[in-house]
Motif scaffolding. Sequence first.
Motif, short mmCIF file in Angstrom:
data_model
loop_
_atom_site.label_atom_id
_atom_site.label_comp_id
_atom_site.label_asym_id
_atom_site.label_seq_id
_atom_site.Cartn_x
_atom_site.Cartn_y
_atom_site.Cartn_z
N GLY A 121 0.82 -1.21 0.00
CA GLY A 121 0.00 0.00 0.00
C GLY A 121 0.86 1.26 0.00
O GLY A 121 0.42 2.32 -0.42
N GLY A 122 2.09 1.14 0.48
CA GLY A 122 2.94 2.32 0.59
C GLY A 122 4.16 2.29 -0.32
O GLY A 122 4.83 3.31 -0.50
N ASP A 140 -6.44 0.90 -4.14
CA ASP A 140 -7.37 1.38 -3.11
C ASP A 140 -8.16 2.59 -3.57
O ASP A 140 -9.37 2.70 -3.34
CB ASP A 140 -6.62 1.72 -1.82
CG ASP A 140 -6.04 0.48 -1.16
OD1 ASP A 140 -6.48 -0.64 -1.49
OD2 ASP A 140 -5.13 0.62 -0.31
N GLY A 166 1.53 -6.58 0.27
CA GLY A 166 0.10 -6.94 0.23
C GLY A 166 -0.46 -7.22 -1.15
O GLY A 166 -1.31 -8.12 -1.31
N ASN A 225 -2.56 -10.73 -4.93
CA ASN A 225 -3.43 -10.65 -6.12
C ASN A 225 -3.26 -11.90 -7.01
O ASN A 225 -2.18 -12.17 -7.52
CB ASN A 225 -3.11 -9.37 -6.91
CG ASN A 225 -4.07 -9.16 -8.05
OD1 ASN A 225 -3.93 -9.74 -9.12
ND2 ASN A 225 -5.07 -8.33 -7.81
N ASP A 284 1.31 -6.68 6.31
CA ASP A 284 2.17 -6.30 7.44
C ASP A 284 2.06 -7.29 8.60
O ASP A 284 0.97 -7.66 9.01
CB ASP A 284 1.81 -4.89 7.91
CG ASP A 284 2.30 -3.85 6.92
OD1 ASP A 284 3.06 -4.21 6.01
OD2 ASP A 284 1.91 -2.68 7.07
N GLY A 306 -8.26 -3.00 -2.42
CA GLY A 306 -7.50 -3.80 -3.39
C GLY A 306 -8.09 -5.18 -3.62
O GLY A 306 -8.37 -5.58 -4.76
N GLY A 351 -0.58 -0.51 -4.48
CA GLY A 351 -1.72 -0.79 -3.59
C GLY A 351 -2.59 0.45 -3.40
O GLY A 351 -3.81 0.36 -3.33
O1 KG4 Z 1 1.83 -4.73 2.56
P1 KG4 Z 1 0.50 -4.20 2.99
O2 KG4 Z 1 -0.31 -4.98 3.96
O3 KG4 Z 1 0.62 -2.80 3.63
C1 KG4 Z 1 1.60 -1.89 3.43
O4 KG4 Z 1 2.70 -2.04 4.03
O5 KG4 Z 1 1.34 -0.96 2.65
O6 KG4 Z 1 -0.35 -3.96 1.63
C2 KG4 Z 1 -1.67 -3.52 1.65
C3 KG4 Z 1 -2.11 -3.20 0.23
C4 KG4 Z 1 -3.43 -2.44 0.20
O7 KG4 Z 1 -3.30 -1.35 -0.69
C5 KG4 Z 1 -4.41 -3.49 -0.34
O8 KG4 Z 1 -5.51 -2.94 -1.03
C6 KG4 Z 1 -3.53 -4.29 -1.27
O9 KG4 Z 1 -2.31 -4.40 -0.53
N1 KG4 Z 1 -4.08 -5.62 -1.56
C7 KG4 Z 1 -4.40 -6.03 -2.82
C8 KG4 Z 1 -4.93 -7.34 -2.69
N2 KG4 Z 1 -4.89 -7.70 -1.37
C9 KG4 Z 1 -4.35 -6.62 -0.70
N3 KG4 Z 1 -4.31 -5.41 -4.00
C10 KG4 Z 1 -4.72 -6.09 -5.09
N4 KG4 Z 1 -5.23 -7.35 -5.05
C11 KG4 Z 1 -5.35 -8.00 -3.89
N5 KG4 Z 1 -5.85 -9.26 -3.86
#
Ligand code: KG4
Length: 339
Positions: free
Chosen positions: A137-138, A167, A265, A269, A297, A180, A163
């Motif tokens: 996400g970041g 979102d 995250g 997908n 995370d 996502g 991400g």
């Molecule tokens: O790594 P993470 O948990 O958090 C950060 O450190 O940013 O990633 C979260 C991100 C969110 O933007 C979420 O919408 C995205 O991962 N995400 C996905 C899916 N599952 C989570 N994006 C696309 N498809 C998915 N299945």
Amino acid sequence: MRVLGIETSCDETSVAIYDEKAGLLAHHIYSQTELHAQYGGVVPELASRDHISKLLPLVRQSMADASYSPEDLTGIVYTAGPGLVGALLVGACLATSLAYGWNLPVLGVNHLEGHVLAAMLEENRPEYPFTSLLVSGGHTALIEVSAPGSYKILGETIDDAVGEAFDKTAKQLGLPYPGGAALAKLAEKAELGNFRFTRPMPEGLNFSFSGLKTQALLTIQAQSNSDHFAEIAAAFQETVVDTLVMKCERALKQTGHSRLVIAGGVGANQRLREKLKSNLSKNNIEVFYPRQLFCTDNAAMIAYAGYLRLKAGERDTELHVHPRWSLEELKEIELPIEM
Ligand code: KG4
Ligand code: ZN
């Protein structure tokens, strides 16, 4: 060695205990998603307050799960950055206080190093060197990983993280935050082909997703109802996935590596997984994914990364947090020969 790991960089409060022989002995993740959903994104002050109330109970629970008393631990590690400064301070203060009270070494760990090494928690773990695609996400980056702790950024996003683009587009489609996974689910219901978006930044290894996000937004706004939302979601996802796959192929050609390791995250997908597998297997590239719990995370990845650095003799003498902290600032982990 037995390490207590603490993660509070954003909106997950997580605690893990990693034992170098037995692996993960305890792991808890408390997600604040519901707290932030009503605001459509993470509210930093609320995140810090929630970490304060959840963290110590999770440490107690993890120690109980492992049947550990403080003397059983070799060290304590915490996420020192990058992340939200208030949230990071909660983890840093508790970790440092516990280490002081329990007379243990303490170390601040880089969150992105945790993500990159998360695949090492799996039985089918990659050997070094490898190329890592970090998609969260970041953050969005392609990283050359020559050895533990030796990272070179090959390319990264110049605007939105992937991400974040998922979102924000999901929000326009009326899906709740973080959207996502919901966008990906909606996309499954549609055929591809009725909508097409331009692939952003086809050159080089950097990424840009804000133009694609705007293309999707304009297309959504031009609709008089939600009849075609699933097709728009599918077209958006396909464009993102094609871009990521194309850049991974290019990065692997540049590094000459035969292993690609996914982190973060968005690695959950399914369409990305399918397309990476089908495109890269042709070139005998092996693709490694941590399980979904280790993609998003979590403290398990922090405990593992911290364990490697403690094992190499690294210690902190003072508390530190870094809202920004590039992987390239880290030094290679000098592990004992037997590892
Ligand atoms: O790594 P993470 O948990 O958090 C950060 O450190 O940013 O990633 C979260 C991100 C969110 O933007 C979420 O919408 C995205 O991962 N995400 C996905 C899916 N599952 C989570 N994006 C696309 N498809 C998915 N299945
Ligand atoms: Zn993360």
